[in-house]
Enzyme design. Sequence first.
Site, PDB file in Angstrom:
ATOM      1  N   LYS A  88       0.876  -1.179   0.000  1.00 57.17           N
ATOM      2  CA  LYS A  88       0.000   0.000   0.000  1.00 57.17           C
ATOM      3  C   LYS A  88       0.910   1.225   0.000  1.00 57.17           C
ATOM      4  O   LYS A  88       2.073   1.137   0.412  1.00 57.17           O
ATOM      5  CB  LYS A  88      -0.873   0.011   1.272  1.00 57.17           C
ATOM      6  CG  LYS A  88      -2.071   0.909   1.187  1.00 57.17           C
ATOM      7  CD  LYS A  88      -3.300   0.192   0.656  1.00 57.17           C
ATOM      8  CE  LYS A  88      -4.495   1.101   0.544  1.00 57.17           C
ATOM      9  NZ  LYS A  88      -5.686   0.392   0.073  1.00 57.17           N
ATOM     10  N   GLY A 188     -22.606   5.049   4.193  1.00 56.48           N
ATOM     11  CA  GLY A 188     -21.699   5.506   3.142  1.00 56.48           C
ATOM     12  C   GLY A 188     -22.190   5.023   1.797  1.00 56.48           C
ATOM     13  O   GLY A 188     -22.107   3.841   1.469  1.00 56.48           O
ATOM     14  N   GLY A 190     -21.163   6.008  -1.296  1.00 60.88           N
ATOM     15  CA  GLY A 190     -20.258   6.523  -2.335  1.00 60.88           C
ATOM     16  C   GLY A 190     -20.218   5.539  -3.483  1.00 60.88           C
ATOM     17  O   GLY A 190     -21.222   4.904  -3.824  1.00 60.88           O
ATOM     18  N   ASN A 191     -19.035   5.416  -4.059  1.00 57.25           N
ATOM     19  CA  ASN A 191     -18.809   4.526  -5.197  1.00 57.25           C
ATOM     20  C   ASN A 191     -19.342   3.116  -4.974  1.00 57.25           C
ATOM     21  O   ASN A 191     -20.142   2.617  -5.757  1.00 57.25           O
ATOM     22  CB  ASN A 191     -17.286   4.405  -5.364  1.00 57.25           C
ATOM     23  CG  ASN A 191     -16.809   5.153  -6.561  1.00 57.25           C
ATOM     24  OD1 ASN A 191     -17.400   5.040  -7.626  1.00 57.25           O
ATOM     25  ND2 ASN A 191     -15.749   5.912  -6.380  1.00 57.25           N
ATOM     26  N   VAL A 192     -18.901   2.459  -3.891  1.00 56.64           N
ATOM     27  CA  VAL A 192     -19.302   1.083  -3.618  1.00 56.64           C
ATOM     28  C   VAL A 192     -20.718   1.051  -3.052  1.00 56.64           C
ATOM     29  O   VAL A 192     -21.562   0.263  -3.485  1.00 56.64           O
ATOM     30  CB  VAL A 192     -18.334   0.402  -2.614  1.00 56.64           C
ATOM     31  CG1 VAL A 192     -18.787  -1.024  -2.326  1.00 56.64           C
ATOM     32  CG2 VAL A 192     -16.913   0.413  -3.130  1.00 56.64           C
TER      33      VAL A 192
HETATM   34  P1  NAD Z   1     -16.183   6.792  -1.595  1.00 54.10           P
HETATM   35  O1  NAD Z   1     -15.251   7.836  -1.116  1.00 54.10           O
HETATM   36  O2  NAD Z   1     -16.675   6.807  -2.999  1.00 54.10           O
HETATM   37  O3  NAD Z   1     -17.487   6.741  -0.651  1.00 54.10           O
HETATM   38  C1  NAD Z   1     -17.456   6.888   0.715  1.00 54.10           C
HETATM   39  C2  NAD Z   1     -18.774   7.532   1.124  1.00 54.10           C
HETATM   40  O4  NAD Z   1     -18.832   7.549   2.538  1.00 54.10           O
HETATM   41  C3  NAD Z   1     -18.926   8.969   0.643  1.00 54.10           C
HETATM   42  O5  NAD Z   1     -20.188   9.158   0.051  1.00 54.10           O
HETATM   43  C4  NAD Z   1     -18.777   9.777   1.944  1.00 54.10           C
HETATM   44  O6  NAD Z   1     -19.539  10.982   1.919  1.00 54.10           O
HETATM   45  C5  NAD Z   1     -19.308   8.812   2.949  1.00 54.10           C
HETATM   46  N1  NAD Z   1     -18.860   9.059   4.314  1.00 54.10           N
HETATM   47  C6  NAD Z   1     -17.657   9.512   4.765  1.00 54.10           C
HETATM   48  N2  NAD Z   1     -17.664   9.619   6.104  1.00 54.10           N
HETATM   49  C7  NAD Z   1     -18.885   9.194   6.524  1.00 54.10           C
HETATM   50  C8  NAD Z   1     -19.511   9.056   7.769  1.00 54.10           C
HETATM   51  N3  NAD Z   1     -18.880   9.380   8.893  1.00 54.10           N
HETATM   52  N4  NAD Z   1     -20.786   8.601   7.827  1.00 54.10           N
HETATM   53  C9  NAD Z   1     -21.462   8.295   6.695  1.00 54.10           C
HETATM   54  N5  NAD Z   1     -20.914   8.406   5.466  1.00 54.10           N
HETATM   55  C10 NAD Z   1     -19.660   8.851   5.380  1.00 54.10           C
HETATM   56  O7  NAD Z   1     -15.455   5.394  -1.255  1.00 54.10           O
HETATM   57  P2  NAD Z   1     -15.759   3.971  -1.888  1.00 54.10           P
HETATM   58  O8  NAD Z   1     -14.860   3.749  -3.031  1.00 54.10           O
HETATM   59  O9  NAD Z   1     -17.235   3.805  -2.051  1.00 54.10           O
HETATM   60  O10 NAD Z   1     -15.246   3.016  -0.716  1.00 54.10           O
HETATM   61  C11 NAD Z   1     -16.018   2.859   0.466  1.00 54.10           C
HETATM   62  C12 NAD Z   1     -15.231   2.042   1.473  1.00 54.10           C
HETATM   63  O11 NAD Z   1     -14.924   0.756   0.921  1.00 54.10           O
HETATM   64  C13 NAD Z   1     -13.876   2.664   1.855  1.00 54.10           C
HETATM   65  O12 NAD Z   1     -13.616   2.357   3.193  1.00 54.10           O
HETATM   66  C14 NAD Z   1     -12.881   1.927   0.955  1.00 54.10           C
HETATM   67  O13 NAD Z   1     -11.585   1.886   1.524  1.00 54.10           O
HETATM   68  C15 NAD Z   1     -13.507   0.541   0.907  1.00 54.10           C
HETATM   69  N6  NAD Z   1     -13.159  -0.207  -0.304  1.00 54.10           N
HETATM   70  C16 NAD Z   1     -13.445   0.300  -1.532  1.00 54.10           C
HETATM   71  C17 NAD Z   1     -13.124  -0.427  -2.665  1.00 54.10           C
HETATM   72  C18 NAD Z   1     -13.440   0.095  -4.039  1.00 54.10           C
HETATM   73  O14 NAD Z   1     -13.414  -0.690  -5.008  1.00 54.10           O
HETATM   74  N7  NAD Z   1     -13.763   1.366  -4.199  1.00 54.10           N
HETATM   75  C19 NAD Z   1     -12.507  -1.686  -2.547  1.00 54.10           C
HETATM   76  C20 NAD Z   1     -12.246  -2.195  -1.265  1.00 54.10           C
HETATM   77  C21 NAD Z   1     -12.578  -1.438  -0.148  1.00 54.10           C
END
Ligand code: NAD
Length: 362
Positions: A88, A188, A190-192
């Site tokens: 990482k 949350g 977001g993307n996922v």
């Molecule tokens: P992202 O940044 O697109 O989405 C995160 C969301 O969480 C955002 O909408 C943000 O506003 C919200 N958020 C932040 N703090 C918050 C809180 N205190 N309460 C409620 N919502 C809150 O990230 P992502 O890509 O969707 O990833 C989400 C999680 O999954 C992260 O922890 C990431 O490390 C993990 N992850 C993602 C992937 C991937 O493919 N993107 C793969 C493995 C793990």
Amino acid sequence: MSGNSSIVNSVLDQLSASGHKKVVYCNDPDTGLKAIIAIHDTTLGPALGGTRMWSYTTESEALEDVLRLSSAMTYKAAITGLNLGGGKAVIIGDSRKGKSEAMMRSYGRFIKNLNGEFITAEDVGTTTKDMEYIRMETSHVTGVPESLGGAGNPAPTTAKGVFLGIKACVKEVFGTDMLAGRSVVVQGIGNVGEHLVALLRAENVEVYISDINEERLQHVARTYKAKPIGADKIFGLDADIYAPCALGATVNDKTINKMKFAIIAGSANNQLADENKHGQLLLEKGILFAPDYLINAGGLISCYSELTGFGKKRTMQLTENIYNATRDVIKMSKTDNIPTIWAANRIAEKRIIDIKKIKSSF
Ligand code: NAD
């Protein structure tokens, strides 16, 4: 001299304690780049892990984060059956205003100098555009846009894996993996999180959502007919499943006490504030925890497919394995009466030990 050597010793002591192979500090005053690359283990293959850009307040905070995240990548690749090690990187700075093409390309040159021992991808604070800049300097990067021959955004594949992990847990707790009529709170979106909400709603799951981004919350609520709730309502909610998809460490002393969920299964990394203590507490409370690094491995699978040239079909097959892998972890946890996270760790460690042995023959 003595001051310097005590700093060096303390970093090396940390590496010994966490079993890390290598840490590389990258410093380029011309572009403002300050980054740390951590390589945890390369028994199974090159260390692959995202690059996170974050405003760490101290260097030791950044080091602690990169060490923790890189060792989780070793376990994630191992349990998923991929031939990858764990690594990482973190860039210290504000991703909204501290980034430039020159900084990312400078960082790409540091990666190039590692000769393939480390391969990166996007993470919090970095984007596919940043990966494009890194690609201009080195081929040891994944997650570049589909238009440039990459696998693109890994989030949909991650969400699919989480969805299958949820199904495997529901099968264990409710005797069937039909999701209709179950209730899930997604923290949350977001993307996922948004992709997960779409998959759940398509199976008639009652979905509650929470996010600090109010605009996004309302948009996702309207699009998928999900129910928005405030952050303070999550942990006392009478729902079957909690899916953390925002931050780590949301499963802790304070929140476990309030929980009435039957299952915790989401995409966030390092969901348990203290793996041993909270893994055990969940077991005692009868809350089934799907190990985060197992069910969120879809993103890593997507990166691996990009590297190896696997097509979409093979990517999906590997992602679908998450269902059975989760069932195997639950089975071991029940047989040995240990927290699911310990069972997952055992399975991952066994694969690394087994493969290390075969590598010793000529
Ligand atoms: P992202 O940044 O697109 O989405 C995160 C969301 O969480 C955002 O909408 C943000 O506003 C919200 N958020 C932040 N703090 C918050 C809180 N205190 N309460 C409620 N919502 C809150 O990230 P992502 O890509 O969707 O990833 C989400 C999680 O999954 C992260 O922890 C990431 O490390 C993990 N992850 C993602 C992937 C991937 O493919 N993107 C793969 C493995 C793990």
